[in-house]
Design a protein around this motif. Structure first.
Motif, PDB file in Angstrom:
ATOM      1  N   HIS A 144       0.788  -1.294  -0.132  1.00  8.63           N
ATOM      2  CA  HIS A 144      -0.129  -0.023   0.018  1.00  8.63           C
ATOM      3  C   HIS A 144       0.966   1.101   0.018  1.00  8.63           C
ATOM      4  N   HIS A 145       1.869   1.358   0.861  1.00 13.23           N
ATOM      5  CA  HIS A 145       2.752   2.586   0.903  1.00 13.23           C
ATOM      6  C   HIS A 145       4.271   2.050   1.219  1.00 13.23           C
ATOM      7  N   LEU A 146       5.113   2.784   0.657  1.00  9.48           N
ATOM      8  CA  LEU A 146       6.512   2.461   1.073  1.00  9.48           C
ATOM      9  C   LEU A 146       7.032   3.862   1.256  1.00  9.48           C
ATOM     10  N   ARG A 147       7.808   4.046   2.523  1.00  9.07           N
ATOM     11  CA  ARG A 147       8.580   5.062   3.053  1.00  9.07           C
ATOM     12  C   ARG A 147       9.953   4.895   2.916  1.00  9.07           C
ATOM     13  N   CYS A 148      10.816   5.895   2.173  1.00  9.19           N
ATOM     14  CA  CYS A 148      12.245   5.621   2.503  1.00  9.19           C
ATOM     15  C   CYS A 148      12.915   6.785   2.646  1.00  9.19           C
ATOM     16  N   VAL A 149      13.824   6.640   3.819  1.00  8.57           N
ATOM     17  CA  VAL A 149      14.294   7.961   4.461  1.00  8.57           C
ATOM     18  C   VAL A 149      15.655   7.980   4.087  1.00  8.57           C
ATOM     19  N   HIS A 150      16.319   8.983   3.797  1.00  6.01           N
ATOM     20  CA  HIS A 150      17.808   9.089   3.465  1.00  6.01           C
ATOM     21  C   HIS A 150      18.391  10.228   3.964  1.00  6.01           C
ATOM     22  N   ARG A 151      19.398   9.876   5.044  1.00  5.21           N
ATOM     23  CA  ARG A 151      19.686  10.980   5.751  1.00  5.21           C
ATOM     24  C   ARG A 151      21.459  11.066   5.286  1.00  5.21           C
ATOM     25  N   ASN A 152      21.921  12.045   4.884  1.00  8.33           N
ATOM     26  CA  ASN A 152      23.215  12.050   4.611  1.00  8.33           C
ATOM     27  C   ASN A 152      23.958  12.954   5.162  1.00  8.33           C
ATOM     28  N   THR A 153      25.350  13.064   5.190  1.00  8.37           N
ATOM     29  CA  THR A 153      26.356  14.215   5.884  1.00  8.37           C
ATOM     30  C   THR A 153      27.135  14.892   4.845  1.00  8.37           C
ATOM     31  N   ASN A 154      26.397  15.499   4.024  1.00 10.17           N
ATOM     32  CA  ASN A 154      26.950  16.670   3.150  1.00 10.17           C
ATOM     33  C   ASN A 154      26.585  18.122   3.463  1.00 10.17           C
ATOM     34  N   VAL A 155      26.045  18.308   4.640  1.00 10.16           N
ATOM     35  CA  VAL A 155      25.834  19.576   4.861  1.00 10.16           C
ATOM     36  C   VAL A 155      26.567  20.841   4.551  1.00 10.16           C
ATOM     37  N   ASP A 156      28.102  20.649   4.317  1.00 12.77           N
ATOM     38  CA  ASP A 156      28.878  21.561   3.919  1.00 12.77           C
ATOM     39  C   ASP A 156      29.110  21.691   2.620  1.00 12.77           C
ATOM     40  N   LEU A 157      28.601  20.706   1.900  1.00 13.78           N
ATOM     41  CA  LEU A 157      28.749  20.918   0.127  1.00 13.78           C
ATOM     42  C   LEU A 157      27.715  21.697  -0.496  1.00 13.78           C
ATOM     43  N   LYS A 158      26.750  22.047   0.258  1.00 17.16           N
ATOM     44  CA  LYS A 158      25.581  22.882  -0.326  1.00 17.16           C
ATOM     45  C   LYS A 158      25.359  22.440  -1.861  1.00 17.16           C
ATOM     46  N   ARG A 159      24.854  21.228  -1.935  1.00 18.27           N
ATOM     47  CA  ARG A 159      24.504  20.759  -3.218  1.00 18.27           C
ATOM     48  C   ARG A 159      23.154  21.206  -3.806  1.00 18.27           C
ATOM     49  N   ASP A 160      23.088  21.525  -5.048  1.00 18.34           N
ATOM     50  CA  ASP A 160      21.668  21.982  -5.757  1.00 18.34           C
ATOM     51  C   ASP A 160      20.808  20.479  -5.575  1.00 18.34           C
ATOM     52  N   LEU A 161      19.498  20.885  -6.023  1.00 13.95           N
ATOM     53  CA  LEU A 161      18.731  20.001  -6.323  1.00 13.95           C
ATOM     54  C   LEU A 161      19.000  18.792  -6.853  1.00 13.95           C
ATOM     55  N   ALA A 162      19.361  19.139  -8.327  1.00 12.37           N
ATOM     56  CA  ALA A 162      19.852  18.101  -9.264  1.00 12.37           C
ATOM     57  C   ALA A 162      21.153  17.009  -8.602  1.00 12.37           C
ATOM     58  N   LEU A 163      21.906  17.645  -7.967  1.00  8.80           N
ATOM     59  CA  LEU A 163      22.916  16.892  -7.312  1.00  8.80           C
ATOM     60  C   LEU A 163      22.278  15.923  -6.098  1.00  8.80           C
ATOM     61  N   PHE A 217      14.672  13.230   1.926  1.00 17.60           N
ATOM     62  CA  PHE A 217      16.082  13.195   2.082  1.00 17.60           C
ATOM     63  C   PHE A 217      16.350  14.377   3.217  1.00 17.60           C
ATOM     64  N   VAL A 218      17.509  14.226   4.006  1.00 19.48           N
ATOM     65  CA  VAL A 218      17.746  15.236   4.651  1.00 19.48           C
ATOM     66  C   VAL A 218      19.250  15.533   4.613  1.00 19.48           C
ATOM     67  N   GLU A 219      19.657  16.637   4.584  1.00 19.33           N
ATOM     68  CA  GLU A 219      21.283  16.715   4.917  1.00 19.33           C
ATOM     69  C   GLU A 219      21.437  16.881   6.321  1.00 19.33           C
ATOM     70  N   ALA A 220      21.699  15.833   6.825  1.00 19.40           N
ATOM     71  CA  ALA A 220      21.921  15.688   8.378  1.00 19.40           C
ATOM     72  C   ALA A 220      23.240  15.922   9.003  1.00 19.40           C
ATOM     73  N   ASN A 221      23.508  16.492  10.089  1.00 15.07           N
ATOM     74  CA  ASN A 221      25.035  16.596  10.477  1.00 15.07           C
ATOM     75  C   ASN A 221      25.395  15.613  11.439  1.00 15.07           C
ATOM     76  N   TYR A 222      24.337  14.641  11.780  1.00 15.37           N
ATOM     77  CA  TYR A 222      24.844  13.801  13.131  1.00 15.37           C
ATOM     78  C   TYR A 222      25.351  12.363  12.434  1.00 15.37           C
TER      79      TYR A 222
END
Length: 316
Positions: A144-163, A217-222
Motif C-alpha cells: 500500500h505504501h513505501l517510505r524511504c528516508v535517506h539522511r546524508n552528511t553533506n551539509v557543508d557541500l551545499k549541493r543543488d537539487l539536481a545533485l 532526504f535530509v542533509e543531516a549533520n549527525y
C-alpha cells in the motif's frame, strides 16, 4: 592468472571497489585510471596495478575481462558506451548518467550490442536489511505504501537539487522500483531551504500498481542513516538497522551509526563485487540493469520538474 579487471575513478568509491575486487580470489585489478595523476597512482598502488590518466582509453580496451566505472557522474555514460563497444562486462556506479538523454544513449548502445553487458551500482539490492524487508513483504500481501528516508552528511557541500537527486535520492527511487515491482507514474516534490542550502526534500510518488511512496532526504549533520518501511495489506515491516553493539558508558547508552555510506553499506558493496565477478565469469550480466538506471533517471527528472513548477508531474 585471474580475471583482468580495470577500475576507472580513484576517489573514495573507486578505491572501495578496487579493494573489494582485489580481496576476491582469482581476480586481478590490472589498471586504475583517473584524470588526476596522483589519485590514479594511489589507487593503482592499492591494487598493485598500473595507473593511467586516460579513462577513455581504458574504457575502450578489449583485453579486459571486466571494468568498473566509478568516475564523476557526468562521465558515466560516455565511458560505459565505450566499454559496451569494446564488449567488456561493466559495473557502472550509479547514476547511469546525469541526465535522461545520456542514460537513454547507454540503453540504446547496449541494445545495439545485442546482449546485456552492464550492471548499475544500486547496491542496496545486496544489503541484508533490505533483503530481509523484501522477503518479509512477500508474506504481507499487496503493497500500500513505501517510505524511504535517506539522511546524508553533506551539509557543508551545499549541493543543488539536481545533485541531491542524482547522487542520493536516486538510490531510494531504485529501492522503490525493486521492492514494489512497479513504476512511478507521477511525483510531487517539496524542497525546504535553509538560506542557500537544501535542508529537506520530500517526494510523494504514485505507482502504477496503485501504491504510494514517500521519499525523504535530509542533509543531516549527525551521521549517515537510511530507513525503509513498507505498509502492506496484512501488516507492515520496517528494515532492521545494521547490527552494531549498544555501548553503555558515562551514564548513557549509544549505538554507532557511522558518518558515511561506506560504513553502512560496506558488506553490501562486498557482496555486490562478488556477485558481479561471478556474472563476469559466467558471461551473464545480472543485477540492476541499464533500463532500470534509465527508469530511475526519468523519475529524478520528473521530481526536479515538480520542484521547479510546484506541480504534480507525470513520469514518462
Amino acid at each position: 592468472m585471474g580475471l583482468q579487471i580495470g577500475v576507472i575513478g580513484a576517489g573514495g568509491m573507486g578505491r572501495e571497489h578496487a579493494a573489494n575486487l582485489t580481496a576476491l580470489p582469482d581476480v586481478d585489478v590490472v589498471v586504475v585510471a583517473d584524470v588526476v595523476s596522483e589519485a590514479a597512482a594511489a589507487g593503482a598502488a592499492l591494487a598493485g596495478a598500473e595507473s593511467s590518466t586516460d579513462p577513455g582509453s581504458v574504457a575502450a580496451r578489449t583485453d579486459l575481462d571486466g571494468l568498473v566505472i566509478a568516475s564523476p557522474d557526468h562521465t558515466h555514460a560516455a565511458l560505459t558506451i565505450a566499454a559496451i563497444h569494446a564488449g567488456t562486462p561493466t559495473l557502472c556506479e550509479k547514476p547511469l548518467a546525469d541526465n535522461v538523454a545520456d542514460a537513454q544513449a547507454v540503453v540504446d548502445a547496449e541494445n545495439a550490442a545485442g546482449k546485456r553487458l552492464v550492471q548499475v551500482g544500486f547496491m542496496r539490492e545486496y544489503d541484508a536489511a533490505h533483503l530481509q524487508l523484501e522477503q518479509t513483504m512477500a508474506d504481507l500481501g499487496a503493497l500500500h505504501h513505501l517510505r524511504c528516508v535517506h539522511r546524508n552528511t553533506n551539509v557543508d557541500l551545499k549541493r543543488d537539487l539536481a545533485l541531491v537527486c542524482s547522487q542520493s535520492l536516486i538510490h531510494d527511487v531504485h529501492t522503490t522500483h525493486w521492492l514494489s515491482g512497479s513504476e512511478f507514474t507521477a511525483v510531487m516534490t517539496q524542497v525546504v531551504m535553509t538560506g542557500e542550502r537544501i535542508e529537506h526534500v520530500v517526494v510523494l510518488g504514485e505507482l502504477a500498481n496503485g501504491a504510494s511512496v514517500t521519499l525523504e532526504f535530509v542533509e543531516a549533520n549527525y551521521g549517515y542513516d537510511v530507513e525503509v518501511e513498507a505498509t502492506c495489506a496484512h501488516g507492515m515491516v520496517i528494515a532492521a538497522q545494521p547490527g552494531q553493539p549498544i555501548v553503555r558508558s558515562d551514564g548513557s547508552a549509544h549505538r554507532y551509526i557511522g558518518e558515511d555510506w561506506f560504513g553502512r553499506f560496506r558488506a553490501a558493496y562486498q557482496a555486490e563485487a562478488a556477485d558481479w565477478i561471478d556474472s563476469v565469469r559466467h558471461r551473464q550480466a545480472r543485477g540492476p540493469s541499464t533500463a532500470q538506471g534509465l527508469a530511475a533517471q526519468r523519475v529524478i527528472a520528473a521530481a526536479i520538474t515538480s520542484a521547479e513548477t510546484g506541480q504534480r508531474t507525470a513520469v514518462t
